[in-house]
Design a protein around this motif. Structure first.
Motif, PDB file in Angstrom:
ATOM      1  N   PRO A 224       0.767  -1.143   0.174  1.00 42.31           N
ATOM      2  CA  PRO A 224       0.041  -0.118  -0.041  1.00 42.31           C
ATOM      3  C   PRO A 224       0.942   1.262   0.107  1.00 42.31           C
ATOM      4  CG  PRO A 224      -0.825  -1.641   1.740  1.00 42.31           C
ATOM      5  CD  PRO A 224       0.612  -2.058   1.074  1.00 42.31           C
ATOM      6  N   LEU A 225       0.290   2.170  -0.585  1.00 45.36           N
ATOM      7  CA  LEU A 225       0.879   3.587  -0.945  1.00 45.36           C
ATOM      8  C   LEU A 225       1.033   4.126   0.628  1.00 45.36           C
ATOM      9  CD1 LEU A 225       2.026   5.522  -2.685  1.00 45.36           C
ATOM     10  CD2 LEU A 225      -0.152   6.576  -3.035  1.00 45.36           C
ATOM     11  N   GLU A 226       2.343   4.610   1.050  1.00 45.99           N
ATOM     12  CA  GLU A 226       2.324   5.442   2.204  1.00 45.99           C
ATOM     13  C   GLU A 226       1.965   6.648   2.341  1.00 45.99           C
ATOM     14  OE1 GLU A 226       6.575   5.237   3.286  1.00 45.99           O
ATOM     15  OE2 GLU A 226       6.467   3.281   3.403  1.00 45.99           O
ATOM     16  N   GLY A 227       1.489   7.313   3.791  1.00 39.43           N
ATOM     17  CA  GLY A 227       1.083   8.583   3.744  1.00 39.43           C
ATOM     18  C   GLY A 227      -0.303   8.766   4.286  1.00 39.43           C
ATOM     19  N   PRO A 228      -0.846   9.742   4.733  1.00 40.20           N
ATOM     20  CA  PRO A 228      -2.307   9.819   5.132  1.00 40.20           C
ATOM     21  C   PRO A 228      -3.114   9.655   3.921  1.00 40.20           C
ATOM     22  CG  PRO A 228      -0.866  11.582   6.069  1.00 40.20           C
ATOM     23  CD  PRO A 228      -0.050  10.943   5.222  1.00 40.20           C
ATOM     24  N   LEU A 229      -4.333   9.209   3.972  1.00 37.49           N
ATOM     25  CA  LEU A 229      -5.131   9.151   2.671  1.00 37.49           C
ATOM     26  C   LEU A 229      -5.839  10.314   2.408  1.00 37.49           C
ATOM     27  CD1 LEU A 229      -7.642   6.089   1.720  1.00 37.49           C
ATOM     28  CD2 LEU A 229      -8.328   8.436   1.547  1.00 37.49           C
TER      29      LEU A 229
ATOM     30  N   VAL B  58      -2.906  11.751  -5.065  1.00 43.28           N
ATOM     31  CA  VAL B  58      -3.172  10.629  -3.850  1.00 43.28           C
ATOM     32  C   VAL B  58      -2.191  10.711  -2.996  1.00 43.28           C
ATOM     33  CG1 VAL B  58      -4.754   9.635  -5.537  1.00 43.28           C
ATOM     34  CG2 VAL B  58      -2.497   8.909  -5.387  1.00 43.28           C
ATOM     35  N   CYS B  59      -2.515  10.870  -1.691  1.00 40.40           N
ATOM     36  CA  CYS B  59      -1.682  10.578  -0.440  1.00 40.40           C
ATOM     37  C   CYS B  59      -0.589  11.521  -0.569  1.00 40.40           C
ATOM     38  CB  CYS B  59      -1.304   9.091  -0.296  1.00 40.40           C
ATOM     39  SG  CYS B  59      -2.449   7.752  -0.201  1.00 40.40           S
ATOM     40  N   GLY B  60      -0.833  12.610  -1.010  1.00 38.99           N
ATOM     41  CA  GLY B  60       0.142  13.709  -1.168  1.00 38.99           C
ATOM     42  C   GLY B  60       1.015  13.542  -2.568  1.00 38.99           C
ATOM     43  N   GLN B  61       1.011  12.592  -3.355  1.00 44.65           N
ATOM     44  CA  GLN B  61       1.696  12.425  -4.495  1.00 44.65           C
ATOM     45  C   GLN B  61       0.938  12.421  -5.860  1.00 44.65           C
ATOM     46  OE1 GLN B  61       4.011   8.674  -4.041  1.00 44.65           O
ATOM     47  NE2 GLN B  61       3.750   8.730  -1.849  1.00 44.65           N
ATOM     48  N   ALA B  62       1.466  12.894  -6.712  1.00 41.93           N
ATOM     49  CA  ALA B  62       0.952  12.664  -8.230  1.00 41.93           C
ATOM     50  C   ALA B  62       0.802  11.206  -8.632  1.00 41.93           C
ATOM     51  CB  ALA B  62       1.818  13.428  -9.158  1.00 41.93           C
ATOM     52  N   LEU B  63      -0.558  10.888  -9.003  1.00 44.51           N
ATOM     53  CA  LEU B  63      -0.722   9.466  -9.363  1.00 44.51           C
ATOM     54  C   LEU B  63       0.102   9.277 -10.743  1.00 44.51           C
ATOM     55  CD1 LEU B  63      -2.247   6.877  -8.672  1.00 44.51           C
ATOM     56  CD2 LEU B  63      -4.009   7.806 -10.345  1.00 44.51           C
ATOM     57  N   SER B  64       0.755   7.944 -10.527  1.00 43.10           N
ATOM     58  CA  SER B  64       1.597   7.861 -11.913  1.00 43.10           C
ATOM     59  C   SER B  64       1.866   6.496 -12.010  1.00 43.10           C
ATOM     60  CB  SER B  64       3.009   8.593 -11.880  1.00 43.10           C
ATOM     61  OG  SER B  64       3.660   7.805 -10.766  1.00 43.10           O
ATOM     62  N   ASP B  65       2.576   5.952 -13.058  1.00 43.21           N
ATOM     63  CA  ASP B  65       2.825   4.575 -13.051  1.00 43.21           C
ATOM     64  C   ASP B  65       3.590   3.790 -12.192  1.00 43.21           C
ATOM     65  OD1 ASP B  65       1.454   4.137 -15.780  1.00 43.21           O
ATOM     66  OD2 ASP B  65       2.927   4.920 -16.787  1.00 43.21           O
TER      67      ASP B  65
ATOM     68  N   SER C 148     -11.255  -6.756   3.190  1.00 44.85           N
ATOM     69  CA  SER C 148     -10.084  -6.490   2.633  1.00 44.85           C
ATOM     70  C   SER C 148      -9.303  -5.339   3.356  1.00 44.85           C
ATOM     71  CB  SER C 148     -10.070  -5.785   1.348  1.00 44.85           C
ATOM     72  OG  SER C 148     -10.908  -4.359   1.682  1.00 44.85           O
ATOM     73  N   GLY C 149      -9.948  -4.707   4.359  1.00 47.10           N
ATOM     74  CA  GLY C 149      -9.209  -3.722   5.408  1.00 47.10           C
ATOM     75  C   GLY C 149      -8.682  -2.547   4.682  1.00 47.10           C
ATOM     76  N   ARG C 150      -9.324  -2.268   3.355  1.00 47.87           N
ATOM     77  CA  ARG C 150      -8.591  -1.187   2.638  1.00 47.87           C
ATOM     78  C   ARG C 150      -9.322   0.112   3.089  1.00 47.87           C
ATOM     79  NH1 ARG C 150      -6.961  -3.756  -3.189  1.00 47.87           N
ATOM     80  NH2 ARG C 150      -5.745  -5.558  -2.306  1.00 47.87           N
ATOM     81  N   GLU C 151      -8.637   1.248   3.161  1.00 46.56           N
ATOM     82  CA  GLU C 151      -9.121   2.607   3.716  1.00 46.56           C
ATOM     83  C   GLU C 151     -10.165   3.259   2.890  1.00 46.56           C
ATOM     84  OE1 GLU C 151      -5.346   4.451   5.424  1.00 46.56           O
ATOM     85  OE2 GLU C 151      -4.876   2.767   3.855  1.00 46.56           O
ATOM     86  N   LEU C 152      -9.991   3.283   1.616  1.00 41.94           N
ATOM     87  CA  LEU C 152     -11.061   3.879   0.660  1.00 41.94           C
ATOM     88  C   LEU C 152     -11.889   2.959  -0.003  1.00 41.94           C
ATOM     89  CD1 LEU C 152     -11.959   6.452  -0.908  1.00 41.94           C
ATOM     90  CD2 LEU C 152     -10.164   6.049  -2.486  1.00 41.94           C
TER      91      LEU C 152
END
Length: 514
Positions: free
Chosen positions: A302-307, A366-373, A457-461
């Motif tokens: 999972p991507l790190e950082g607050p959702l 997303v999570c403070g980052q630009a969504l990319s590959d 699944s426990g996934r946040e979003l």
């Protein structure tokens, strides 16, 4: 093999006519050995050709599935399915019959004509005059066959697309009382396909009739020449030597084989037309503009950082068009509803946020980052998707509810989603295998099962596309309660909906303009 067999037969018959049986056993043994060898070679060649066809079809089908799953085009799923299931198998006769027929036509008639020329130049001349007329007419007929076959292939694809469209809208069709009209439309398209198929068959029969006419004329003229020569009425065309019974029989026996490759090619000409139509459709798909999802689609941490989600000035890159998306922001623990008419872009917005569609313009953080590959797979590892149309794979509910195989107890999640009674009401409970679209449970029950899966699944979003669509008020209320329990446990909710009750239950609602 056949010239050898024909020589053996002509030798034996001529010897019997002359009252001699010397070496007949040897000639018959040669005939049998050549027949056996020919059968073995035909068997090996057929196995090789069908294996090549299977490999080709499997490769093309796999490439289609992989590409269409990862990079969408403007072609409908029904057209793609028709190509993979109904049309790709038409490559098999093209490979197993047409190509080998082309090779045989290029070799065998010339060899047999040369053998006839060695015995009689008149016999060879008859074959060389009658033979080329067949390919000329085949080409003329083949041009019409290719056009008719292409129309037939197009009709198959469009008919499948219409069928899928009508099936997906069946509830609306019944509510509007348009069942008879829908049946009439389908009957009309089916009749159109029948007419196009019959047009292809008429051309195929025409080409066969033309072939048989010229081959029959060629063999008949050769038989007349040989017969009158043996009777002594014709005394030319044999290089000064007398054409005996053995030589005459040999010429007559190989004459049908001179035309046989041309017969095979004519029979395979429709296969060529159908194969070219399929190949042309594959080339169109190769050249189609398509849009791949972001990332590689592989499992990731999972991507790190607050959702958080921040979508601004965004335009989705759809095949053949672009669609402006609404500006929105979502933080951990919040819920947001997207509302608007059908076609406004609600589902497209959800797909872009999940990285299933790329952006042509704008910003998606997303999570403070630009969504990319590089981070899309890790971002999706924090998302649970509840699609509008449930899809259940061929596995038990226990396996489906816990796809990562962590051995979790599903019952607390089922109770939270108000789906416990759904499972206990099934004959095999958690070992039940539902149909692909959830056969055995209602629409509301299927949605609650999907919410239970998202909980496990426990996934946040949680991204839900029309989770209450087509549900009765009681089922819709149960789905809304289950979603709100998710938010109470700290999950973030992003839903697309037409339902005012669901939108009112979210923290905020955004109107998506068409």
């Amino acid at each position: 093999m056949w010239p050898l067999q024909a020589a053996a037969v002509a030798w034996v018959v001529a010897a019997w006519v002359e009252g001699s049986s010397e070496h007949s056993a040897v000639a018959l043994l040669v005939f049998a050995a050549a027949a056996l060898l020919r059968a073995v070679l035909d068997y090996c060649a057929g196995g090789y050709l069908f294996k090549a066809a299977d490999i080709t079809i499997t490769r093309e089908r796999s490439a289609l599935i992989q590409r269409e799953a990862r990079a969408r085009s403007a072609h409908s799923s029904a057209e793609i399915a028709a190509l993979m299931v109904q049309k790709l198998p038409l490559l098999q006769p093209w490979i197993t019959r047409y190509y080998i027929a082309m090779v045989r036509v290029a070799v065998i008639p010339l060899v047999l004509a040369a053998l006839c020329f060695w015995l009689s130049w008149v016999a060879a001349l008859i074959l060389l005059i009658a033979g080329p007329l067949i390919p000329v007419f085949m080409v003329l007929v083949g041009m019409a066959a290719e056009s008719a076959s292409r129309k037939q292939m197009d009709e198959i694809g469009s008919m499948n697309a219409m069928l899928m469209e009508r099936l997906s809208a069946m509830l609306d069709i019944r509510l509007l009382g348009a069942v008879d009209r829908a049946l009439g439309d389908f009957s009309e398209r089916a009749e159109g396909l029948r007419l196009k198929t019959m047009a292809v068959l008429r051309i195929a029969f025409l080409s066969s009739a033309v072939l048989e006419l010229f081959s029959a004329i060629g063999v008949a003229m050769l038989a007349v020449f040989v017969g009158f020569t043996l009777l002594g009425a014709i005394n030319f065309g044999t290089w000064g030597n007398t054409l005996g019974l053995a030589e005459g029989l040999f010429i007559l026996l190989i004459a049908p084989e001179f035309f046989q490759p041309l017969r095979d090619l004519a029979a395979a000409w429709h296969d060529r037309a159908a194969g070219l139509s399929v190949a042309s459709e594959l080339e169109d798909l190769d050249a189609a503009e398509r849009v791949a999802f972001v990332g590689s689609g592989n499992a990731a941490q999972p991507l790190e950082g607050p959702l958080s989600i921040d979508l601004a000035a965004a335009v989705a890159a759809l095949p053949g068009k672009a669609l402006a998306l609404p500006d929105l922001a979502l933080s951990a623990g919040q819920s947001l509803a997207l509302m608007g008419p059908s076609g406004a872009g609600k589902s497209t917005t959800l797909a872009c946020i999940a990285g299933l569609l790329p952006l042509k313009e704008g910003r998606l953080m997303v999570c403070g980052q630009a969504l990319s590959d590089s981070n899309a797979d890790a971002w999706r590892a924090r998302i649970a998707l509840i699609p509008q149309t449930p899809q259940f794979p061929d596995q038990s509910l226990a396996e489906w509810l816990d796809p990562e195989g962590r051995g979790l107890d599903p019952w607390p999640a089922l109770r939270m989603a108000e789906a416990e009674a759904v499972v206990t009401g099934l004959a095999d409970a958690l070992q039940t295998r539902l149909g692909e679209s959830g056969g055995g449970v209602s629409g509301g029950e299927a949605r609650r099962l999907m919410i239970a899966r998202a909980i496990l699944s426990g996934r946040e979003l949680i991204i839900a596309d029309e989770p209450t669509a087509d549900l009765d008020p009681e089922s819709a209320a149960a789905v809304i309660r289950a979603l709100l329990r998710l938010q109470e446990q700290g999950h973030s909710l992003l839903v697309a909906t037409h339902d005012p009750a669901l939108a009112a239950a979210m923290d905020r609602a955004i109107e998506v303009a068409p």
